[in-house]
Scaffold this motif. Structure first.
Motif, PDB file in Angstrom:
ATOM      1  N   VAL A 351      48.266  12.519  46.831  1.00  0.00           N
ATOM      2  CA  VAL A 351      47.807  11.266  46.221  1.00  0.00           C
ATOM      3  C   VAL A 351      47.960  10.087  47.172  1.00  0.00           C
ATOM      4  O   VAL A 351      47.278   9.069  47.020  1.00  0.00           O
ATOM      5  CB  VAL A 351      48.557  10.986  44.900  1.00  0.00           C
ATOM      6  N   GLU A 352      48.834  10.207  48.178  1.00  0.00           N
ATOM      7  CA  GLU A 352      49.001   9.119  49.148  1.00  0.00           C
ATOM      8  C   GLU A 352      47.747   8.898  49.985  1.00  0.00           C
ATOM      9  O   GLU A 352      47.585   7.834  50.586  1.00  0.00           O
ATOM     10  CB  GLU A 352      50.190   9.420  50.047  1.00  0.00           C
ATOM     11  N   VAL A 353      46.862   9.889  49.996  1.00  0.00           N
ATOM     12  CA  VAL A 353      45.612   9.772  50.751  1.00  0.00           C
ATOM     13  C   VAL A 353      44.606   8.893  50.016  1.00  0.00           C
ATOM     14  O   VAL A 353      43.722   8.283  50.629  1.00  0.00           O
ATOM     15  CB  VAL A 353      45.013  11.179  51.014  1.00  0.00           C
ATOM     16  N   ASP A 354      44.732   8.789  48.693  1.00  0.00           N
ATOM     17  CA  ASP A 354      43.712   8.131  47.869  1.00  0.00           C
ATOM     18  C   ASP A 354      43.435   6.695  48.299  1.00  0.00           C
ATOM     19  O   ASP A 354      42.297   6.218  48.193  1.00  0.00           O
ATOM     20  CB  ASP A 354      44.141   8.132  46.394  1.00  0.00           C
ATOM     21  N   GLY A 355      44.450   6.000  48.767  1.00  0.00           N
ATOM     22  CA  GLY A 355      44.280   4.595  49.129  1.00  0.00           C
ATOM     23  C   GLY A 355      43.629   4.369  50.473  1.00  0.00           C
ATOM     24  O   GLY A 355      43.277   3.230  50.806  1.00  0.00           O
ATOM     25  N   ASP A 356      43.443   5.421  51.257  1.00  0.00           N
ATOM     26  CA  ASP A 356      42.819   5.271  52.574  1.00  0.00           C
ATOM     27  C   ASP A 356      41.311   5.140  52.402  1.00  0.00           C
ATOM     28  O   ASP A 356      40.706   5.881  51.620  1.00  0.00           O
ATOM     29  CB  ASP A 356      43.145   6.496  53.438  1.00  0.00           C
ATOM     30  N   PRO A 357      40.664   4.200  53.111  1.00  0.00           N
ATOM     31  CA  PRO A 357      39.210   4.027  52.957  1.00  0.00           C
ATOM     32  C   PRO A 357      38.409   5.251  53.364  1.00  0.00           C
ATOM     33  O   PRO A 357      37.238   5.378  52.991  1.00  0.00           O
ATOM     34  CB  PRO A 357      38.897   2.835  53.871  1.00  0.00           C
ATOM     35  N   ARG A 358      39.011   6.174  54.097  1.00  0.00           N
ATOM     36  CA  ARG A 358      38.307   7.395  54.480  1.00  0.00           C
ATOM     37  C   ARG A 358      38.303   8.442  53.378  1.00  0.00           C
ATOM     38  O   ARG A 358      37.622   9.464  53.485  1.00  0.00           O
ATOM     39  CB  ARG A 358      38.938   7.964  55.759  1.00  0.00           C
ATOM     40  N   ALA A 359      39.041   8.197  52.313  1.00  0.00           N
ATOM     41  CA  ALA A 359      39.038   9.110  51.158  1.00  0.00           C
ATOM     42  C   ALA A 359      37.777   8.848  50.340  1.00  0.00           C
ATOM     43  O   ALA A 359      37.681   7.865  49.609  1.00  0.00           O
ATOM     44  CB  ALA A 359      40.283   8.895  50.306  1.00  0.00           C
ATOM     45  N   ALA A 360      36.807   9.730  50.466  1.00  0.00           N
ATOM     46  CA  ALA A 360      35.477   9.488  49.871  1.00  0.00           C
ATOM     47  C   ALA A 360      35.228  10.294  48.612  1.00  0.00           C
ATOM     48  O   ALA A 360      34.142  10.216  48.041  1.00  0.00           O
ATOM     49  CB  ALA A 360      34.395   9.803  50.906  1.00  0.00           C
ATOM     50  N   TYR A 361      36.202  11.059  48.129  1.00  0.00           N
ATOM     51  CA  TYR A 361      35.903  12.038  47.082  1.00  0.00           C
ATOM     52  C   TYR A 361      35.557  11.421  45.737  1.00  0.00           C
ATOM     53  O   TYR A 361      34.766  12.007  44.989  1.00  0.00           O
ATOM     54  CB  TYR A 361      37.032  13.066  46.944  1.00  0.00           C
ATOM     55  N   PHE A 362      36.081  10.263  45.405  1.00  0.00           N
ATOM     56  CA  PHE A 362      35.678   9.653  44.135  1.00  0.00           C
ATOM     57  C   PHE A 362      34.315   8.963  44.270  1.00  0.00           C
ATOM     58  O   PHE A 362      33.528   8.945  43.325  1.00  0.00           O
ATOM     59  CB  PHE A 362      36.760   8.695  43.631  1.00  0.00           C
ATOM     60  N   ARG A 363      34.021   8.419  45.442  1.00  0.00           N
ATOM     61  CA  ARG A 363      32.666   7.924  45.691  1.00  0.00           C
ATOM     62  C   ARG A 363      31.674   9.090  45.672  1.00  0.00           C
ATOM     63  O   ARG A 363      30.544   8.967  45.181  1.00  0.00           O
ATOM     64  CB  ARG A 363      32.615   7.197  47.040  1.00  0.00           C
ATOM     65  N   GLN A 364      32.101  10.206  46.212  1.00  0.00           N
ATOM     66  CA  GLN A 364      31.300  11.427  46.210  1.00  0.00           C
ATOM     67  C   GLN A 364      30.960  11.846  44.779  1.00  0.00           C
ATOM     68  O   GLN A 364      29.809  12.188  44.461  1.00  0.00           O
ATOM     69  CB  GLN A 364      32.102  12.513  46.919  1.00  0.00           C
ATOM     70  N   ALA A 365      31.949  11.811  43.896  1.00  0.00           N
ATOM     71  CA  ALA A 365      31.712  12.189  42.490  1.00  0.00           C
ATOM     72  C   ALA A 365      30.722  11.237  41.827  1.00  0.00           C
ATOM     73  O   ALA A 365      29.844  11.670  41.062  1.00  0.00           O
ATOM     74  CB  ALA A 365      33.038  12.195  41.728  1.00  0.00           C
ATOM     75  N   LYS A 366      30.817   9.938  42.127  1.00  0.00           N
ATOM     76  CA  LYS A 366      29.872   8.987  41.549  1.00  0.00           C
ATOM     77  C   LYS A 366      28.465   9.245  42.059  1.00  0.00           C
ATOM     78  O   LYS A 366      27.479   9.112  41.315  1.00  0.00           O
ATOM     79  CB  LYS A 366      30.307   7.557  41.883  1.00  0.00           C
ATOM     80  N   ASN A 367      28.342   9.640  43.325  1.00  0.00           N
ATOM     81  CA  ASN A 367      27.018   9.946  43.869  1.00  0.00           C
ATOM     82  C   ASN A 367      26.348  11.101  43.138  1.00  0.00           C
ATOM     83  O   ASN A 367      25.115  11.204  43.130  1.00  0.00           O
ATOM     84  CB  ASN A 367      27.126  10.273  45.365  1.00  0.00           C
ATOM     85  N   GLY A 368      27.158  11.958  42.522  1.00  0.00           N
ATOM     86  CA  GLY A 368      26.586  13.045  41.732  1.00  0.00           C
ATOM     87  C   GLY A 368      25.725  12.540  40.592  1.00  0.00           C
ATOM     88  O   GLY A 368      24.720  13.170  40.236  1.00  0.00           O
ATOM     89  N   LEU A 369      26.082  11.398  40.028  1.00  0.00           N
ATOM     90  CA  LEU A 369      25.275  10.818  38.954  1.00  0.00           C
ATOM     91  C   LEU A 369      23.891  10.470  39.467  1.00  0.00           C
ATOM     92  O   LEU A 369      22.875  10.789  38.827  1.00  0.00           O
ATOM     93  CB  LEU A 369      25.972   9.564  38.411  1.00  0.00           C
ATOM     94  N   PHE A 370      23.808   9.842  40.635  1.00  0.00           N
ATOM     95  CA  PHE A 370      22.518   9.391  41.156  1.00  0.00           C
ATOM     96  C   PHE A 370      21.630  10.574  41.559  1.00  0.00           C
ATOM     97  O   PHE A 370      20.419  10.565  41.295  1.00  0.00           O
ATOM     98  CB  PHE A 370      22.737   8.458  42.345  1.00  0.00           C
ATOM     99  N   ILE A 371      22.226  11.578  42.180  1.00  0.00           N
ATOM    100  CA  ILE A 371      21.453  12.764  42.551  1.00  0.00           C
ATOM    101  C   ILE A 371      20.927  13.469  41.317  1.00  0.00           C
ATOM    102  O   ILE A 371      19.754  13.902  41.271  1.00  0.00           O
ATOM    103  CB  ILE A 371      22.319  13.723  43.393  1.00  0.00           C
ATOM    104  N   ARG A 372      21.731  13.575  40.291  1.00  0.00           N
ATOM    105  CA  ARG A 372      21.298  14.295  39.090  1.00  0.00           C
ATOM    106  C   ARG A 372      20.292  13.475  38.288  1.00  0.00           C
ATOM    107  O   ARG A 372      19.386  14.044  37.674  1.00  0.00           O
ATOM    108  CB  ARG A 372      22.528  14.710  38.279  1.00  0.00           C
ATOM    109  N   MET A 373      20.419  12.170  38.293  1.00  0.00           N
ATOM    110  CA  MET A 373      19.374  11.331  37.710  1.00  0.00           C
ATOM    111  C   MET A 373      18.051  11.572  38.431  1.00  0.00           C
ATOM    112  O   MET A 373      16.995  11.719  37.802  1.00  0.00           O
ATOM    113  CB  MET A 373      19.759   9.847  37.808  1.00  0.00           C
ATOM    114  N   ALA A 374      18.113  11.629  39.765  1.00  0.00           N
ATOM    115  CA  ALA A 374      16.897  11.845  40.555  1.00  0.00           C
ATOM    116  C   ALA A 374      16.266  13.196  40.240  1.00  0.00           C
ATOM    117  O   ALA A 374      15.048  13.301  40.060  1.00  0.00           O
ATOM    118  CB  ALA A 374      17.229  11.746  42.045  1.00  0.00           C
TER     119      ALA A 374
END
Length: 383
Positions: A351-374
């Protein structure tokens, strides 16, 4: 969509020529301003006569011509079953639609693009992100959802109904089916049965194509390019359908190198390695996560999947916890690099990784919404 399921097809004077077979085709019976490219069809196909139209199903398509994705055109694919269906041009066009979906999601809460359409979600395995993102995608575009969360136990499958009978029934209630199944190849069976679009939301240890699409979309958004990147795939590579599908899509790009980092018991299977080699993609197996992390643009971590080990808990215990992304891994990574994960995670990313700007996995999950909408928009309405 009307198309033909022979080996090669070209449109000539409003007639679709498939080898030496002739299929009549009327542009105005489907859409206006269509310009179909020459295509090559692969793998299993079926055709069905419906009135004066011949409707065919084909699961893999390679686009052999430059093709303009004009608004009003039909989408090239009837179903989304596996990553091999997509070429670079279609991927770029889908990503453009996904960016439009980002704008729709941010600017409007009342979009009615898919008003009147019904999506059925059949999930025979547990899911949170995939099921909810598909349902959110449909509702964000004004459509409605029919859902069953645990179809393996709480549908007629528990009574012994075949998958094919379930699909034939559900297609009578809906316009598109999104299915997750515990058996590899189940999505293909569903697609060959249904007369409406089917989207594979994960089939056992087989593939998860929509996850791969959102992963590549995320890499492009985060890194700014897809050619010339280095990607480290870490964790359960033998059972991970996400990494299998991602490897297929990364093979579409130039000068890509993939590193496989995994415990011995869950190494990447030979079919993926052979596919990458056949496409000229460099790959390397490594036991040193720190070294790989220092070289890569993307560190793609995955969970060791206990559910795939059956009764061999000893093998699961042997594999779990061997490769963990933590502050030490962050310390050797390049500043522009990102950490991705299909989620859910256990302890493979601290969990200590979550605060690093290079941790993209929650942004990645949000991108799933846009791809599936498309994808929903494209499969139901076209470009």
């Amino acid at each position: 969509m009307s198309s033909c399921a022979f080996s090669t097809c070209t449109l000539q004077n409003n007639e679709l020529m498939c080898n030496k077979h002739l299929v009549q085709f009327k542009r105005n019976s489907i859409s206006t301003d269509l310009s179909y490219p020459k295509m090559t069809w692969h793998n299993s196909t079926t055709c069905q006569q419906s009135g004066r139209r011949l409707q065919c199903k084909a699961l893999n398509v390679e686009n052999n011509n430059n093709y303009n994705f004009l608004k009003g055109n039909v989408f090239q694919l009837d179903d989304v079953i596996e990553a091999q269906q997509f070429d670079r041009q279609i991927l770029s066009a889908i990503f453009e639609v996904a960016r439009e979906m980002e704008t729709i999601e941010k600017m409007s809460r009342g979009n009615q693009l898919l008003k009147g359409y019904l999506m059925a979600t059949l999930f025979y395995e547990p899911s949170t992100r995939t099921r909810l993102s598909f349902e959110s995608a449909m509702k964000r575009l004004g459509g409605e959802v029919l859902t069953t969360e645990n179809a393996r136990e709480f549908s007629s499958a528990a009574k012994g109904e075949t998958l094919e009978d379930t699909i034939r029934t559900v297609e009578g209630y809906s316009d598109i089916i999104v299915m997750r199944h515990f058996e590899s190849g189940a999505a293909r069976r569903a697609a060959m049965t249904a007369n409406i679009p089917v989207i594979n939301a994960g089939d056992g240890p087989g593939q998860h194509p929509t996850q791969a699409l959102l992963d590549v979309y995320t890499i492009e958004r985060e890194i700014g390019k897809l050619d010339g990147i280095k990607v480290g795939l870490v964790g359960d590579l033998a059972n991970g359908r996400t990494v299998r599908s991602l490897a297929y899509l990364l093979a579409k790009y130039n000068d890509v190198k993939i590193y496989f980092v995994s415990p011995e018991v869950v190494k990447m299977k030979d079919d993926i390695k052979e596919y990458l080699t056949s496409k000229g993609i460099k790959w390397e197996e490594s036991a040193d996560l720190m070294e790989v992390a220092s070289k890569c643009d993307v560190v793609y971590q995955t969970r060791i999947q206990k559910e795939r080990f059956g009764e061999r808990i000893d093998l699961y215990d042997e594999a779990r916890g061997k490769y963990i992304v933590n502050r030490d891994v962050l310390s050797v990574m390049q500043e522009h690099a990102v950490i991705m994960h299909p989620l859910p995670r256990l302890d493979e990313i601290t969990v200590e990784v979550d605060g690093d700007p290079r941790a993209a996995y929650f942004r990645q999950a949000k991108n799933g919404l846009f791809i599936r909408m498309a994808l929903l928009k494209l499969l139901l309405l076209g470009w």
